[in-house]
Motif scaffolding. Structure first.
Motif, PDB file in Angstrom:
ATOM      1  N   PHE A  32       0.935  -1.175  -0.016  1.00  2.13           N
ATOM      2  CA  PHE A  32      -0.045   0.061  -0.024  1.00  2.13           C
ATOM      3  C   PHE A  32       0.879   1.201  -0.012  1.00  2.13           C
ATOM      4  CE2 PHE A  32      -3.586  -2.408   1.065  1.00  2.13           C
ATOM      5  CZ  PHE A  32      -4.782  -1.891   0.210  1.00  2.13           C
ATOM      6  N   SER A  35       1.662   1.690  -3.640  1.00  4.74           N
ATOM      7  CA  SER A  35       0.751   2.346  -4.218  1.00  4.74           C
ATOM      8  C   SER A  35       0.227   3.472  -4.112  1.00  4.74           C
ATOM      9  CB  SER A  35      -0.538   1.283  -4.110  1.00  4.74           C
ATOM     10  OG  SER A  35      -0.686   0.149  -4.934  1.00  4.74           O
ATOM     11  N   THR A  36       0.165   3.907  -2.787  1.00  5.68           N
ATOM     12  CA  THR A  36      -0.362   5.334  -2.455  1.00  5.68           C
ATOM     13  C   THR A  36       0.497   6.370  -2.962  1.00  5.68           C
ATOM     14  OG1 THR A  36       0.395   4.991  -0.339  1.00  5.68           O
ATOM     15  CG2 THR A  36      -2.006   4.429  -0.793  1.00  5.68           C
ATOM     16  N   LYS A  38       2.226   6.522  -5.630  1.00  8.52           N
ATOM     17  CA  LYS A  38       1.985   6.737  -7.144  1.00  8.52           C
ATOM     18  C   LYS A  38       1.118   8.123  -7.241  1.00  8.52           C
ATOM     19  CE  LYS A  38       1.959   1.933  -8.329  1.00  8.52           C
ATOM     20  NZ  LYS A  38       1.153   0.845  -8.776  1.00  8.52           N
ATOM     21  N   ARG A  43       0.127   5.969   3.084  1.00  8.15           N
ATOM     22  CA  ARG A  43      -0.874   5.148   3.237  1.00  8.15           C
ATOM     23  C   ARG A  43      -1.859   5.310   4.385  1.00  8.15           C
ATOM     24  NH1 ARG A  43       0.074   1.711   7.393  1.00  8.15           N
ATOM     25  NH2 ARG A  43       2.142   1.808   6.809  1.00  8.15           N
ATOM     26  N   TRP A  46      -4.254   7.936   2.391  1.00  7.03           N
ATOM     27  CA  TRP A  46      -5.158   7.138   1.901  1.00  7.03           C
ATOM     28  C   TRP A  46      -6.501   6.727   2.848  1.00  7.03           C
ATOM     29  CZ3 TRP A  46      -7.038   2.108   2.218  1.00  7.03           C
ATOM     30  CH2 TRP A  46      -8.036   1.832   1.193  1.00  7.03           C
ATOM     31  N   SER A 113      -9.625   5.519  -8.756  1.00  5.85           N
ATOM     32  CA  SER A 113      -8.305   5.092  -9.021  1.00  5.85           C
ATOM     33  C   SER A 113      -7.651   4.455  -7.717  1.00  5.85           C
ATOM     34  CB  SER A 113      -7.066   6.290  -9.509  1.00  5.85           C
ATOM     35  OG  SER A 113      -7.832   6.873 -10.759  1.00  5.85           O
ATOM     36  N   LEU A 114      -7.800   5.050  -6.623  1.00  8.45           N
ATOM     37  CA  LEU A 114      -7.351   4.440  -5.160  1.00  8.45           C
ATOM     38  C   LEU A 114      -7.881   3.214  -5.033  1.00  8.45           C
ATOM     39  CD1 LEU A 114      -7.195   7.470  -3.046  1.00  8.45           C
ATOM     40  CD2 LEU A 114      -5.222   6.364  -3.862  1.00  8.45           C
ATOM     41  N   GLU A 117      -6.404   0.601  -6.975  1.00  9.57           N
ATOM     42  CA  GLU A 117      -5.037   0.084  -6.626  1.00  9.57           C
ATOM     43  C   GLU A 117      -5.247  -0.701  -5.440  1.00  9.57           C
ATOM     44  OE1 GLU A 117      -1.758   0.833  -7.236  1.00  9.57           O
ATOM     45  OE2 GLU A 117      -2.476   1.476  -9.000  1.00  9.57           O
ATOM     46  N   THR A 120      -6.229  -4.116  -6.727  1.00  8.59           N
ATOM     47  CA  THR A 120      -5.516  -4.897  -7.385  1.00  8.59           C
ATOM     48  C   THR A 120      -4.559  -5.643  -6.281  1.00  8.59           C
ATOM     49  OG1 THR A 120      -5.258  -3.636  -9.235  1.00  8.59           O
ATOM     50  CG2 THR A 120      -3.163  -4.799  -8.814  1.00  8.59           C
ATOM     51  N   ILE A 121      -4.438  -4.905  -5.257  1.00 12.72           N
ATOM     52  CA  ILE A 121      -3.603  -5.667  -3.978  1.00 12.72           C
ATOM     53  C   ILE A 121      -4.382  -6.767  -3.424  1.00 12.72           C
ATOM     54  CG2 ILE A 121      -2.554  -5.134  -1.724  1.00 12.72           C
ATOM     55  CD1 ILE A 121      -1.857  -2.422  -2.665  1.00 12.72           C
TER      56      ILE A 121
END
Length: 150
Positions: A32, A35-36, A38, A43, A46, A113-114, A117, A120-121
């Motif tokens: 995470f 990912s965040t 990006k 995290r 987010w 978009s979040l 992400e 996907t995780i």
């Protein structure tokens, strides 16, 4: 003479399970974080956005409880999110010391978009796990959590 430790019996099967239970969130945090990043978010930022989305008007104290952080630390997170134009504080009528938190359009536009992400995780995390196994894991984790004081 020093007592010898029997390495075969020192680590128990329960130790192995508990270590695995601890390893999963550690790896998730790492994924995470990457990912965040990006999106220029931490995290924690987010997670704050997710909680504010779920409960518009949340107070900083309530958010601190959800994030398991001190109120001052959450204040810093909110300051950063305000600077980035993701959230705004709105005063509560009659109480100048308490502020409600609300998402701004920039954050609302970013949420899909979040979500992708995160999904996907989660797909990676749950790969190869059947619906039955998922239900079993959930049941066991709920039981284990219930066994521990908060």
């Amino acid at each position: 003479m020093r007592d010898e430790i029997n390495h075969d019996s020192y680590m128990t099967e329960t130790d192995e399970i508990v270590f695995l239970v601890e390893e999963v969130p550690r790896k998730l945090r790492k994924l995470f974080d990457a990912s965040t990043a990006k999106f220029g978010l931490s995290r924690t930022q987010w997670r704050a956005l997710a909680y504010i989305f779920r409960t518009p008007g949340l107070t900083q104290t309530e958010l601190a409880k959800y994030l398991d952080l001190e109120r001052a630390s959450v204040g810093h997170v909110i300051d950063q999110l305000e600077k980035a134009h993701f959230v705004e504080r709105r005063s509560i009528e009659g109480n100048r010391r308490v502020w409600n938190l609300h998402l701004l359009p920039k954050a609302i536009e970013l949420l899909p978009s979040l979500r992708l992400e995160a999904d996907t995780i989660y797909t990676q995390l749950l790969s190869g796990i059947s619906a039955t196994e998922f239900a079993t894991i959930k049941t066991l984790l709920v039981k284990m959590s219930g066994n521990l004081a908060d």
